[in-house]
Each structure stands twice: as C-alpha cells, then as structure tokens.
Enzyme design. Structure first.
Site, PDB file in Angstrom:
ATOM      1  N   ASP A  42       9.545  -5.433  23.401  1.00 51.08           N
ATOM      2  CA  ASP A  42      10.034  -5.806  24.877  1.00 51.08           C
ATOM      3  C   ASP A  42      11.576  -5.166  24.949  1.00 51.08           C
ATOM      4  O   ASP A  42      12.044  -5.142  25.983  1.00 51.08           O
ATOM      5  CB  ASP A  42      10.455  -7.494  25.228  1.00 51.08           C
ATOM      6  CG  ASP A  42      11.051  -8.026  24.102  1.00 51.08           C
ATOM      7  OD1 ASP A  42      11.525  -7.600  22.895  1.00 51.08           O
ATOM      8  OD2 ASP A  42      11.456  -9.441  24.203  1.00 51.08           O
ATOM      9  N   SER A  43      11.871  -4.551  24.013  1.00 50.45           N
ATOM     10  CA  SER A  43      13.099  -3.662  23.867  1.00 50.45           C
ATOM     11  C   SER A  43      12.681  -2.580  24.934  1.00 50.45           C
ATOM     12  O   SER A  43      13.915  -1.866  25.480  1.00 50.45           O
ATOM     13  CB  SER A  43      13.468  -3.218  22.631  1.00 50.45           C
ATOM     14  OG  SER A  43      12.317  -2.346  21.953  1.00 50.45           O
ATOM     15  N   LYS A 110       3.256 -10.173  19.004  1.00 48.32           N
ATOM     16  CA  LYS A 110       4.564 -10.509  18.242  1.00 48.32           C
ATOM     17  C   LYS A 110       5.238 -11.442  19.170  1.00 48.32           C
ATOM     18  O   LYS A 110       5.333 -11.218  20.366  1.00 48.32           O
ATOM     19  CB  LYS A 110       5.538  -9.489  17.908  1.00 48.32           C
ATOM     20  CG  LYS A 110       6.741 -10.061  17.409  1.00 48.32           C
ATOM     21  CD  LYS A 110       7.839  -8.975  16.743  1.00 48.32           C
ATOM     22  CE  LYS A 110       8.592  -8.118  17.773  1.00 48.32           C
ATOM     23  NZ  LYS A 110       9.614  -9.130  18.447  1.00 48.32           N
ATOM     24  N   GLU A 112       8.700 -14.337  19.737  1.00 50.47           N
ATOM     25  CA  GLU A 112      10.114 -14.749  19.155  1.00 50.47           C
ATOM     26  C   GLU A 112      10.249 -16.213  19.029  1.00 50.47           C
ATOM     27  O   GLU A 112       9.668 -16.859  19.815  1.00 50.47           O
ATOM     28  CB  GLU A 112      11.117 -14.235  20.097  1.00 50.47           C
ATOM     29  CG  GLU A 112      11.361 -12.746  20.132  1.00 50.47           C
ATOM     30  CD  GLU A 112      12.495 -12.355  20.955  1.00 50.47           C
ATOM     31  OE1 GLU A 112      13.340 -12.993  21.053  1.00 50.47           O
ATOM     32  OE2 GLU A 112      12.773 -10.927  20.975  1.00 50.47           O
ATOM     33  N   GLU A 179      15.591 -10.471  12.035  1.00 50.28           N
ATOM     34  CA  GLU A 179      16.573  -9.531  12.758  1.00 50.28           C
ATOM     35  C   GLU A 179      18.067 -10.017  12.538  1.00 50.28           C
ATOM     36  O   GLU A 179      18.170 -11.373  12.736  1.00 50.28           O
ATOM     37  CB  GLU A 179      16.058  -9.274  14.188  1.00 50.28           C
ATOM     38  CG  GLU A 179      17.013  -8.648  15.017  1.00 50.28           C
ATOM     39  CD  GLU A 179      16.679  -8.212  16.291  1.00 50.28           C
ATOM     40  OE1 GLU A 179      15.388  -8.595  16.853  1.00 50.28           O
ATOM     41  OE2 GLU A 179      17.536  -7.380  17.173  1.00 50.28           O
TER      42      GLU A 179
HETATM   43  O1  KIV Z   1      11.600  -5.375  20.893  1.00 43.42           O
HETATM   44  C1  KIV Z   1      11.903  -4.737  19.838  1.00 43.42           C
HETATM   45  O2  KIV Z   1      12.151  -3.663  19.721  1.00 43.42           O
HETATM   46  C2  KIV Z   1      11.917  -5.663  18.575  1.00 43.42           C
HETATM   47  C3  KIV Z   1      12.347  -5.256  17.478  1.00 43.42           C
HETATM   48  C4  KIV Z   1      13.937  -5.009  17.305  1.00 43.42           C
HETATM   49  C5  KIV Z   1      11.930  -5.961  16.223  1.00 43.42           C
HETATM   50  O3  KIV Z   1      11.497  -6.999  18.652  1.00 43.42           O
END
Ligand code: KIV
Length: 261
Positions: A42-43, A110, A112, A179
């Site tokens: 989600d980055s 994934k 969080e 992280e």
């Molecule tokens: O969204 C992302 O890039 C991440 C990584 C930093 C693990 O969750």
C-alpha cells in the site's frame, strides 16, 4: 517461489529476498532477477500516487497495481496488501476484498496488525489464501503510533511485539514483516518463530529482507530512512540521461538517420 519455499528457506538458513513492485514495466524487469517474491504494497499510495501516507490507498488502487504487476512478473510470487481498514469491516466485506486482490493476480495477501485480527487471518487462511502478517511500525496506524517511530524500545513495546508475533503464527500466517523494530527484539522473535520473519529496518537477523523499489534503486529524492541502502543512484542516472536526451534533441543529433523511417 511458493509459501512452502518460505519455510524451506528458513529451515535451510537461506535469506528470503523481497521488494515492492507497483507497475508492469518494473515487473518485467524484476521478473528476470533472482528476487524471491514481490509485494504490491500500500506504499504505492505514497511512492506512485504521491499521497503523504498509506491511509489513502484504496482497494481499487491496490487491484489496479496488482493486476499490472502480475502481467509482467512472470512466475514471481506476488503478495498484495490489504489497504487501510479494508479488513476491519465485516468478515464478508473483508473476504470480498481478499477475493478482488487474489483475482487481480496476487498469490497471497498481507495485512497490518495482529491483536484483534486473529479471527480474520484464520478465516482467510482456512479459505485457502496465504496471509503474510505485518507488525512493528505499521504505517496504517501512523495516527495511533504518533508517527513513524522505531518499535520495541521499551519493555512494554517489546513484550507486545513478542505477543503479536505469536498471535500471527497461531492464526496461520506463512510469514510476517517486522518493520522498524530494534534489531535485538527482531532477532529474538525470529529465533522463536516457526514461520519466517521478513525485516525492514529490523536488523540483520530476520529470515529475510524487504525494501521499497524506489529505495533500492535510489529513486526516492525526498526521504531516506536510516535502514535504507540505495544500490543505485537512480535519480541522478535518470536526470543525467533525461538531460542528454534534451540536449540531443536541441542540437539536432536526435533523431538521427537510424531513428527515421
Ligand atoms: O507497503 C509496503 O511497502 C510495505 C513494506 C514496507 C513492508 O508494507
């Protein structure tokens, strides 16, 4: 690489390598590298869309980028991120997001956080979808954490991380991201964990490492956290070569006969 190979690599003491990827062109390039797996994180909301945090990522955004990456990534395993609050609605709503991400081309998802998500994770795993956990600095919780801070520095925070790691294993995660966690805590969690840990800013002892595409290639000119190592000065390389193109056009050197029909 499959989820089974994540366990195999941990068992053999071989490091797992991951990086983020958000678009087709980059996926075509990374498909021919030795990287183990890709995360459409989600980055993307920050690195590609320019938002100030990942809270702005949406399910539609994630699906578009997962689909683009899956068209270029060949056989690479693709983990798709569940965006902000998309797994905190009802279970049917969560499952429809999981379905969309998987049908867009992810082979695992994934999400969080751990405590409070155990039932959801278990249900997703029992539905046949591999889940990667993510604890430590969880950027979707930036407003609760009070900023992007290293986690695990106090006894309380350390204990919570240990509990969260256990909760993720018990819920059936095939791996989890640590992280921005103190290296000693990450090391302790990794030693006691039956499933692989993937570190980002979590020291050397995790079972694998993940970095953001722009950070690995030196394309992020605004921000460089301590844990990032740029393996290329990509931004400078891009600028120099764009200027060469401009000069070539201005001087009439490009297009040459070789580039004309
Ligand atoms: O969204 C992302 O890039 C991440 C990584 C930093 C693990 O969750």
């Amino acid at each position: 690489m499959s989820v089974l190979q994540f366990f195999e690599k941990k068992r053999m003491g071989q490091k797992i390598t991951m990086m983020t990827c958000y678009d087709y062109t980059s996926a075509r390039i990374v498909a021919d590298t030795s990287i183990d797996a890709l995360l459409v994180g989600d980055s993307v909301a920050m690195t590609i869309h320019g938002f100030k945090d990942t809270v702005s990522a949406t399910v539609d955004m994630m699906c578009d980028h997962i689909a683009a990456v899956s068209r270029g990534a060949g056989k690479k395993m693709i983990v798709g991120d569940m965006p902000f609050l998309s797994f905190r609605q009802s279970l049917p709503e969560t499952m429809s997001v999981v379905q969309r991400l998987m049908q867009a081309g992810a082979s695992a998802i994934k999400l969080e956080g751990a405590i409070g998500n155990e039932k959801t994770i278990r249900h997703i795993v029992e539905s046949g979808v591999p889940v990667m956990g993510h604890i430590g600095l969880t950027p979707q919780l930036v407003h609760t954490l009070g900023g992007y801070k290293v986690q695990g520095k106090t006894d309380h925070s350390r204990q919570r991380l240990v509990e969260e790691a256990q909760a993720l294993q018990d819920a059936g995660c095939f791996a989890f991201v640590l992280e921005c966690v103190s290296a000693d805590v990450a090391s302790e969690i990794t030693k006691n964990s039956a499933v692989p840990t993937i570190g980002i800013g979590a020291g050397r002892e995790t079972d694998g490492q993940i970095l953001v595409w722009q950070d690995v290639l030196g394309l992020n000119i605004d921000f460089k956290p301590k844990f990032v190592k740029a393996f290329l000065n990509g931004a400078e390389l891009f600028k120099e070569n764009i200027d060469l193109y401009v000069k070539a056009v201005q001087s009439g050197e490009f297009p040459s006969d070789a580039h004309c029909y």
